[in-house]
Design an enzyme around this catalytic site. Structure first.
Site, PDB file in Angstrom:
ATOM      1  N   GLU A  30       0.812  -1.208   0.000  1.00  0.00           N
ATOM      2  CA  GLU A  30       0.000   0.000   0.000  1.00  0.00           C
ATOM      3  C   GLU A  30       0.857   1.275   0.000  1.00  0.00           C
ATOM      4  OE1 GLU A  30      -3.252  -0.144  -0.144  1.00  0.00           O
ATOM      5  OE2 GLU A  30      -3.855   1.933   0.244  1.00  0.00           O
ATOM      6  N   ASP A  31       1.896   1.307   0.811  1.00  0.00           N
ATOM      7  CA  ASP A  31       2.622   2.562   1.046  1.00  0.00           C
ATOM      8  C   ASP A  31       3.949   2.715   0.314  1.00  0.00           C
ATOM      9  OD1 ASP A  31       0.534   3.153   2.682  1.00  0.00           O
ATOM     10  OD2 ASP A  31       1.605   2.836   4.562  1.00  0.00           O
TER      11      ASP A  31
END
Ligand code: MN
Length: 578
Positions: A71-72
Site C-alpha cells: 500500500e505505502d
C-alpha cells in the site's frame, strides 16, 4: 513467555523468513517517516512484535513486517509472492484490502439500532473478507500500535480512528474471545472518545482504586489459607483492576457513583480442575456470605464469546463487598487470549468435561461456530497448522453471507436456501414464505444461495409452512420451526412439563477436603454441575450442600447419591428433580 524479540530473531537468522521480511521491509520503507517523526519501519516492526508476543507463526510475523509495503511503498504483490511465498502474500493482500474499509459510525439522526446494524455488518464483512483469522490478528496488532501512537494525528482523524477501533476492532477481538486485546483497544480509544470523562475518572477513581487494591492484597492470603484448609491448592490468586473504559461503561449505569462499583478491583482465583472451581466457590461461600443473585456460573453457561468463569460477590472481612472470579488455568488462558490461545497452548487438554457449546440447541452464530471447532479440534489435535486449515475450510468456505434488500448481512451455512434465510430473519417470515427473489429474480425455495446474493422473501398472510421444506432446509433454526408447526399440541405441552435439572443434597460432618470430595464425585459422572451451594445447618456442626446438575437421568443420579453416601463424614444424601 520470555523469548527473543522479532528484531533479535531477524538479526540472528537473516536468511530465515522473518530475517528476510525484516530487511526487505526496512529497505522498502527507508526514508519514510511516521507522523510521530520516527522512521516508518518502527510501525510494522511494532506490529510484528505484538504478534510475536501472541505466539503467532512465522508467516504471520513476516506478513506483519511487510503489511504496509504494498500500500505505502508500491511494491507489487507479485514480488512479495516471489520472495516470501503464497501464504505470506495472501496475508499481506488481506491486510491491504482491509485497509480500504472505513467506518464513520452513524450520523446523529440515525437510530441506534441502525448504527449497530451497520457496525455489525462491517464486523462480519471484515471477518469474511479476511478469509483467514491470521489476517484479522495482523489487523488487530496494526491497529493496536496505531492507537498507541494516535496522539501524533490531527484531532478529527484521532476521533474517527478511535471510534472505528472501539466499535469495530475491539468488538471483533471481544467476539473472538481476545479480552486482553479488546480491553486494551477500548482503553486506548477511550481518552479520544470521551476526553472530559477520562480526565474526571482519572482523578476521581485514583483513591478508590488504591483503597480497593490495599484491601484485596490484605485478604489474598486469607483466601489462600481458606482454600488450602479444604485441600484446594490454587495455582494463582490474581488481583486485577478494572479498565478505565469498562469502569466508565459501568458508571453510566450506576449514576456515576464510584461507591456502587464493587468490582473496581476483582480477585481471580485460578485452580487446577473444574470440580475445584465449584469446590472453591462452596468454601468461599461458607466463610463469607454471598450476595444473592450475584453468583454467575459462566462455566455451565458460557458467555456467547465463550468466556468461562464462576463469579460471586461476597461480604468479606470488615463487611466489605468483594467480587471473586474462579476458573481453571485453561479457562483463564482462553478467556484472556480467546481464539489466539490455540497458538499459545498446544498441550493436550485435561479430561474435564466441556459443558459449553453442546447445550446449544439453536443454530450457532459465527462466533459460537468458532467456539465449536475449538472444542472439536481440541479433542483431535492441537496442531496450529491444522487448526488454521480447519478455520479456512469450515468458517470461510462453509459459511455464506447473503444480504437483505435493506443491506443487512445474514450469515448462513453453505448450502442454505431462501427458507433458511427467511427463518434467520424472522420466524414469522419463514412461516409465511411463498417464494423468494434472489438478485431480483423469482426463484424456487430450494435454490442454494451464494455469498453476496440479495434475497427478498415473498410472504402471504395466513400461509402455513410445508413439510416438504424439511427436504432442503439446512439450518437447525428453520428445521425446528417447520417441525414445530406440525407437532401435535399435547405432545408439545408434555414436553414442556418435563424436568430439566436435578438438585442433589448432601448433609455431612465438616472436614478438610469434604467439599472437594463431594464435587469431585459428582463431576466425575459428567452430569454437568450448574451450581454449588453450601451452608451450615442451623444450630449444629453439619453442613448442607446443594448441587444443581443438568442431568435428569434417575439411574445415573441414584448411582451418584450412593457414591456420595460412601464419602467419609456424609450423613445423608438425596436428590429431587426440578
Ligand atoms: Mn499499518
Amino acid at each position: 513467555m520470555p523469548s527473543p524479540s522479532v528484531k533479535t530473531i531477524a538479526h540472528s537468522d537473516s536468511q530465515g523468513l522473518i530475517g528476510r521480511a525484516y530487511s526487505f521491509a526496512e529497505r522498502a520503507h527507508a526514508g519514510q517517516k511516521r507522523k510521530t517523526g520516527e522512521p516508518y519501519f518502527n510501525h510494522p516492526l511494532a506490529a510484528a512484535e505484538i504478534l510475536h508476543s501472541w505466539q503467532m507463526d512465522d508467516a504471520t510475523i513476516a506478513a506483519a513486517l511487510l503489511h504496509d509495503t504494498v500500500e505505502d511503498t508500491g511494491v507489487p504483490l507479485e514480488t512479495i509472492k516471489k520472495e516470501f511465498g503464497a501464504d505470506v502474500a495472501f496475508l499481506v493482500d488481506g491486510v491491504t484490502k482491509l485497509g480500504h474499509i472505513k467506518y464513520r459510525g452513524g450520523s446523529e439522526r440515525d437510530e441506534e439500532t441502525a448504527v449497530e446494524n451497520k457496525a455489525e455488518n462491517l464486523r462480519k464483512m471484515i471477518i469474511a473478507l479476511s478469509q483467514d483469522l491470521r489476517v484479522v490478528f495482523i489487523k488487530l496488532a496494526d491497529r493496536m500500535h496505531n492507537m498507541r501512537t494516535l496522539a501524533a494525528l490531527p484531532p478529527a482523524k484521532q476521533r474517527r480512528i478511535a471510534l472505528e477501533t472501539d466499535e469495530i476492532y475491539a468488538s471483533i477481538a471481544y467476539r473472538l474471545g481476545m479480552h486482553n486485546v479488546s480491553g486494551e483497544l477500548q482503553d486506548l480509544a477511550f481518552p479520544y472518545l470521551h476526553p472530559r470523562e477520562y480526565e474526571w475518572l482519572l482523578n476521581a477513581a485514583k483513591e478508590h482504586y488504591a483503597a480497593r487494591l490495599r484491601y484485596l492484597e490484605k485478604i489474598k492470603p486469607q483466601v489462600r489459607k481458606l482454600l488450602e484448609s479444604h485441600a484446594i491448592i490454587p495455582i494463582d490468586i490474581e488481583i486485577r483492576a478494572k479498565r478505565y473504559s469498562s469502569l466508565y461503561k459501568k458508571l453510566l449505569k450506576r449514576d456515576m457513583d464510584l461507591g456502587r462499583v464493587h468490582d473496581l478491583v476483582a480477585m481471580r482465583v485460578i485452580v487446577n480442575t473444574l470440580p475445584e472451581c465449584y469446590a472453591a466457590l462452596g468454601v468461599i461461600h461458607e466463610a463469607w456470605p454471598p450476595l444473592p443473585r450475584r453468583i454467575k456460573d459462566y462455566i455451565a453457561m458460557p458467555k456467547p464469546n465463550s468466556y468461562r468463569s464462576l463469579h460471586t460477590t461476597v461480604i468479606g472481612p470488615d463487611a466489605k463487598q468483594v467480587e471473586i472470579q474462579i476458573r481453571t488455568k485453561e479457562m483463564h488462558d482462553e478467556n484472556e487470549h480467546g481464539v489466539a490461545a490455540h497458538w499459545l497452548y498446544k498441550q493436550k487438554r485435561s479430561d474435564e468435561p466441556t459443558m459449553s457449546g453442546k447445550q446449544l440447541a439453536r443454530d450457532i452464530s459465527w462466533v459460537q461456530q468458532l467456539r465449536h471447532w475449538q472444542d472439536r479440534l481440541a479433542e483431535s489435535t492441537q496442531n496450529p497448522e491444522e487448526f488454521l486449515q480447519a478455520m479456512k475450510v469450515e468458517f470461510f468456505t462453509d459459511r455464506i453471507f447473503a444480504v437483505t434488500p435493506r443491506g443487512d448481512v445474514i450469515d448462513l451455512p453453505a448450502g442454505s436456501t431462501p427458507i433458511d434465510f427467511a427463518y434467520r430473519v424472522h420466524s414469522e417470515i419463514g412461516n409465511a414464505a411463498t417464494g423468494a427473489k434472489v438478485n431480483g429474480i423469482l426463484m424456487p425455495l430450494d435454490t442454494v444461495l451464494k455469498s453476496g446474493d440479495v434475497v427478498e422473501i415473498v410472504t402471504q398472510k395466513g400461509k402455513k409452512p410445508s413439510e416438504d421444506w424439511l427436504r432442503f432446509a439446512k439450518t437447525t433454526i428453520a428445521r425446528d420451526h417447520i417441525r414445530l408447526a406440525f407437532r401435535k399440541k399435547n405432545a408439545r405441552s408434555s414436553l414442556l412439563a418435563q424436568p430439566t435439572r436435578a438438585e442433589i443434597r448432601v448433609t455431612a460432618e465438616d472436614r478438610v477436603g469434604l467439599i472437594k470430595d463431594v464435587s469431585g464425585t459428582i463431576a466425575q459422572s459428567r452430569v454437568g454441575i450448574l451450581s454449588f451451594h453450601g451452608e451450615r445447618a442451623k444450630g449444629g456442626t453439619l453442613h448442607v450442600n446443594k448441587i444443581e446438575v443438568r442431568s435428569t437421568d434417575k439411574k445415573k443420579i441414584e448411582r451418584i447419591v450412593e457414591k456420595l453416601r460412601a464419602i467419609a463424614g456424609v450423613k445423608e444424601a438425596g436428590y429431587r428433580l426440578l
